[in-house]
Design an enzyme around this catalytic site. Structure first.
Site, PDB file in Angstrom:
ATOM      1  N   ARG A 122       0.848  -1.205   0.000  1.00 27.27           N
ATOM      2  CA  ARG A 122       0.000   0.000   0.000  1.00 27.27           C
ATOM      3  C   ARG A 122       0.879   1.248   0.000  1.00 27.27           C
ATOM      4  NH1 ARG A 122      -1.642   0.805   6.231  1.00 27.27           N
ATOM      5  NH2 ARG A 122       0.012  -0.457   7.106  1.00 27.27           N
ATOM      6  N   ASP A 154      -6.411  -3.760   0.586  1.00 27.20           N
ATOM      7  CA  ASP A 154      -7.013  -2.750  -0.286  1.00 27.20           C
ATOM      8  C   ASP A 154      -6.032  -1.654  -0.695  1.00 27.20           C
ATOM      9  OD1 ASP A 154      -6.661  -1.402   2.060  1.00 27.20           O
ATOM     10  OD2 ASP A 154      -8.753  -0.809   2.335  1.00 27.20           O
ATOM     11  N   ARG A 213      15.192  -2.498   3.653  1.00 29.08           N
ATOM     12  CA  ARG A 213      14.935  -3.166   4.929  1.00 29.08           C
ATOM     13  C   ARG A 213      15.809  -4.410   5.049  1.00 29.08           C
ATOM     14  NH1 ARG A 213       9.112  -1.823   5.370  1.00 29.08           N
ATOM     15  NH2 ARG A 213       8.798  -0.251   3.785  1.00 29.08           N
ATOM     16  N   ASP A 281      11.024  -6.967   8.167  1.00 34.51           N
ATOM     17  CA  ASP A 281      10.649  -6.030   7.106  1.00 34.51           C
ATOM     18  C   ASP A 281      10.431  -4.623   7.660  1.00 34.51           C
ATOM     19  OD1 ASP A 281       8.472  -7.639   8.219  1.00 34.51           O
ATOM     20  OD2 ASP A 281       7.160  -6.267   7.142  1.00 34.51           O
TER      21      ASP A 281
HETATM   22  P1  AMP Z   1       2.977  -3.591   8.063  1.00 31.75           P
HETATM   23  O1  AMP Z   1       2.212  -4.270   9.132  1.00 31.75           O
HETATM   24  O2  AMP Z   1       2.527  -2.176   7.822  1.00 31.75           O
HETATM   25  O3  AMP Z   1       4.457  -3.692   8.268  1.00 31.75           O
HETATM   26  O4  AMP Z   1       2.643  -4.372   6.727  1.00 31.75           O
HETATM   27  C1  AMP Z   1       2.989  -5.701   6.497  1.00 31.75           C
HETATM   28  C2  AMP Z   1       2.726  -6.042   5.067  1.00 31.75           C
HETATM   29  O5  AMP Z   1       1.322  -5.956   4.768  1.00 31.75           O
HETATM   30  C3  AMP Z   1       3.414  -5.128   4.061  1.00 31.75           C
HETATM   31  O6  AMP Z   1       3.777  -5.909   2.948  1.00 31.75           O
HETATM   32  C4  AMP Z   1       2.339  -4.155   3.708  1.00 31.75           C
HETATM   33  O7  AMP Z   1       2.535  -3.541   2.461  1.00 31.75           O
HETATM   34  C5  AMP Z   1       1.099  -5.042   3.705  1.00 31.75           C
HETATM   35  N1  AMP Z   1      -0.130  -4.286   3.969  1.00 31.75           N
HETATM   36  C6  AMP Z   1      -0.501  -3.733   5.138  1.00 31.75           C
HETATM   37  N2  AMP Z   1      -1.703  -3.123   5.006  1.00 31.75           N
HETATM   38  C7  AMP Z   1      -2.101  -3.290   3.734  1.00 31.75           C
HETATM   39  C8  AMP Z   1      -3.253  -2.911   2.984  1.00 31.75           C
HETATM   40  N3  AMP Z   1      -4.245  -2.210   3.522  1.00 31.75           N
HETATM   41  N4  AMP Z   1      -3.313  -3.273   1.682  1.00 31.75           N
HETATM   42  C9  AMP Z   1      -2.303  -3.973   1.125  1.00 31.75           C
HETATM   43  N5  AMP Z   1      -1.214  -4.381   1.766  1.00 31.75           N
HETATM   44  C10 AMP Z   1      -1.094  -4.041   3.064  1.00 31.75           C
HETATM   45 MG    MG Z   2       5.910  -2.518   7.555  1.00 30.59          MG
END
Ligand code: AMP
Ligand code: MG
Length: 515
Positions: A122, A154, A213, A281
């Site tokens: 996203r 989304d 990362r 990550d």
């Molecule tokens: P995060 O928890 O923000 O570190 O995200 C973990 C993974 O989930 C990453 O690959 C993000 O890009 C993906 N991700 C988190 N929220 C969304 C979303 N609403 N739509 C698509 N991918 C998401």
């Molecule tokens: Mg993240």
């Protein structure tokens, strides 16, 4: 920092979106500005490391918070940041010049388990920017629509987490903690659907030294030796261009990341900051803090505190952040082994030696930070540990405990709202031992303490309050909190309320990932 004036009022967001159209008078009316010039350095890497993909446009974007101070630091024209063009660019509706956006690929270990398919699900990297001081930084949108890495998501973000990241990352920068920065928070003009139902959507403009990362290296390793080498060369050029060449350079790259992360995490500890989701990550090789999802600052000192709702095992609890840092760096070392020469056994030995340095580096940095917090150089671990034990046992507020100590060295100024903190009997006894250790140079000690003991931190209940207001279209609480936490070390009674620990009904028990 600017904001859209119409947001001062209360009301629901769609109403305000029409009030606060991009033609609002706050925005520069002419084209008398210089848009930032972006490049896309990341596309020099092998194709598998990224995808060219445009942000998905939104209907009625509205600037919510604009960081003109950061624009100055980055040599971005303030007039551009306040322009209608900037709102369109920073909401993903308009491309900036010729530079095409990309989403980067990465993988990572989440809560200790490998997840082979992550990546910017996203987020869109608009490109990188060279500042007047010769620094190169990434400009990325977060919440800007689906990409090939979105999986079931989304591609969007709710406004709440965008506001949280804006406030907390800017507060961390003001504390002197290496961190990604927030240039803008935009209300997308659209709703997103989350557990609680419909919420206003948001898009954050995040600025980072780079977005590479530990998980980017894990991903590159799956692509083979050439891929890791290309990424390592990119990182050396961006962040460590004074390192010597080839195999030595890659080993030094590992050493340097270890050094930076050890210091970074020790610094988090010194401010009572819990990252909350230290997956590989979410660890940058540049040594900046990234991903302000379920993060939180401690109120009362509880070493095993966990805020994140999803962290059921407490893997990322406050007291475990140091060891987790090392665990993540082992994953980086594993990927880098591919390019550390043909003699694998020798490479493993050298990497292991570098990893073994993490703990002493972390402990030394921690001792130094904590020593300064009580006005002493390192070497006073016993005194620090005693203080921590007292804070824990007597449930004292972590941040105000240090402000209380500062107050004991200077009766002429006020360091915190005095009624907000009662020292315990044990602390009073400890205080005598501490004053003895300080000796005569109390002024020197106070000066040292002044630079590392904030009075204004983005406490959870205040961030929550700012988010609730933002969701109703009111920027006021977010703006005030940003203003106070941007001057974290200077107590100003006009913001007294923001220096107070939460009352029992205000305590935030859980934080949630920013999805
Ligand atoms: P995060 O928890 O923000 O570190 O995200 C973990 C993974 O989930 C990453 O690959 C993000 O890009 C993906 N991700 C988190 N929220 C969304 C979303 N609403 N739509 C698509 N991918 C998401
Ligand atoms: Mg993240």
């Amino acid at each position: 920092m600017r904001h859209c004036e119409a947001y001062q009022g209360r009301g629901n967001l769609p109403e305000i979106a029409s009030l606060c159209s991009p033609r609002h008078r706050l925005f520069a009316m002419s084209n008398d500005y210089y848009p930032p010039l972006l490049e896309q350095s990341f596309t020099r890497l092998p194709d598998i490391m990224y995808s060219r993909v445009k942000p998905v446009p939104v209907d009625h974007p509205v600037a919510f918070l604009l960081n003109d101070k950061l624009a100055d630091e980055l040599s971005i024209d303030r007039d551009w940041l306040l322009s209608e063009e900037a709102v369109q660019v920073l909401s993903g509706n308009q491309q900036l010049g010729e530079t095409e956006a990309i989403a980067t690929a990465y993988t990572g270990h989440q809560f200790g388990h490998p997840n082979p398919r992550l990546g910017d699900g996203r987020a869109h990297l608009l490109g990188d920017l060279l500042t007047a001081t010769g620094e190169r930084v990434d400009v990325q949108l977060k919440g800007s629509g689906v990409t090939p890495y979105s999986r079931q998501g989304d591609g969007r973000s709710a406004l709440g987490p965008v506001i949280r990241e804006y406030i907390v990352s800017e507060a961390m920068a003001a504390l002197g903690v290496p961190t990604t920065r927030a240039l803008a928070a935009i209300f997308s003009g659209e709703n997103v659907w989350r557990d609680k139902g419909a919420e206003p959507g948001g898009i954050l403009t995040r600025v980072a030294a780079s977005h590479v990362r530990v998980g980017s290296f894990e991903y590159a390793a799956a692509g083979g030796k050439d891929c890791v080498k290309a990424l390592a060369d990119f990182v050396v050029q961006r962040h460590f261009n004074d390192l010597p060449d080839e195999n030595i350079a890659y080993m030094n790259l590992l050493r340097e990341v270890i050094k930076r992360q050890a210091k970074l995490i020790a610094q988090w500890q010194s401010f009572g900051f819990i990252h909350g989701v230290m997956n590989t990550d979410n660890m940058l090789v540049s040594g900046q803090t990234i991903d302000y999802g379920p993060c939180a600052f401690l109120d009362t000192y509880e070493p095993d505190k966990v805020f994140s709702f999803i962290d059921r095992q407490g893997r990322y609890r406050f007291s475990n952040q140091g060891p987790i840092g090392q665990w993540n760096l082992v994953r980086l070392a594993e990927a880098l082994l591919l390019i550390m020469g043909d003699d694998r056994a020798a490479a493993v030995d050298t990497a292991q030696a570098a990893l073994n340095d993490y703990q002493p580096l972390y402990e030394n940095a921690y001792a130094e930070f904590m020593g300064h917090k009580i006005g002493l150089q390192s070497g006073h671990a016993v005194l620090v540990n005693e203080l921590m034990d007292i804070m824990e046992k007597d449930s004292l507020d972590y941040t105000l405990s240090f402000r209380y100590l500062m107050q004991q060295l200077d009766s002429k100024h006020i360091y915190y709202p005095l009624a907000a903190y009662q020292p315990s009997a044990e602390l009073l006894l400890w205080q005598n031992r501490w004053l003895e250790a300080l000796g005569d140079d109390q002024a020197g000690a106070l000066a040292m303490m002044q630079t590392v003991n904030p009075v204004f931190i983005p406490r959870n209940h205040l961030v929550e309050e700012a988010i609730q207001a933002a969701n109703k279209g009111d920027t006021g609480p977010a703006l005030t909190l940003v203003a106070a936490t941007n001057s974290p070390f200077n107590y100003d009674a006009k913001w007294q309320r923001l220096a107070l620990p939460p009352e029992s009904h205000q305590v935030v028990k859980n934080t949630f990932c920013g999805t």
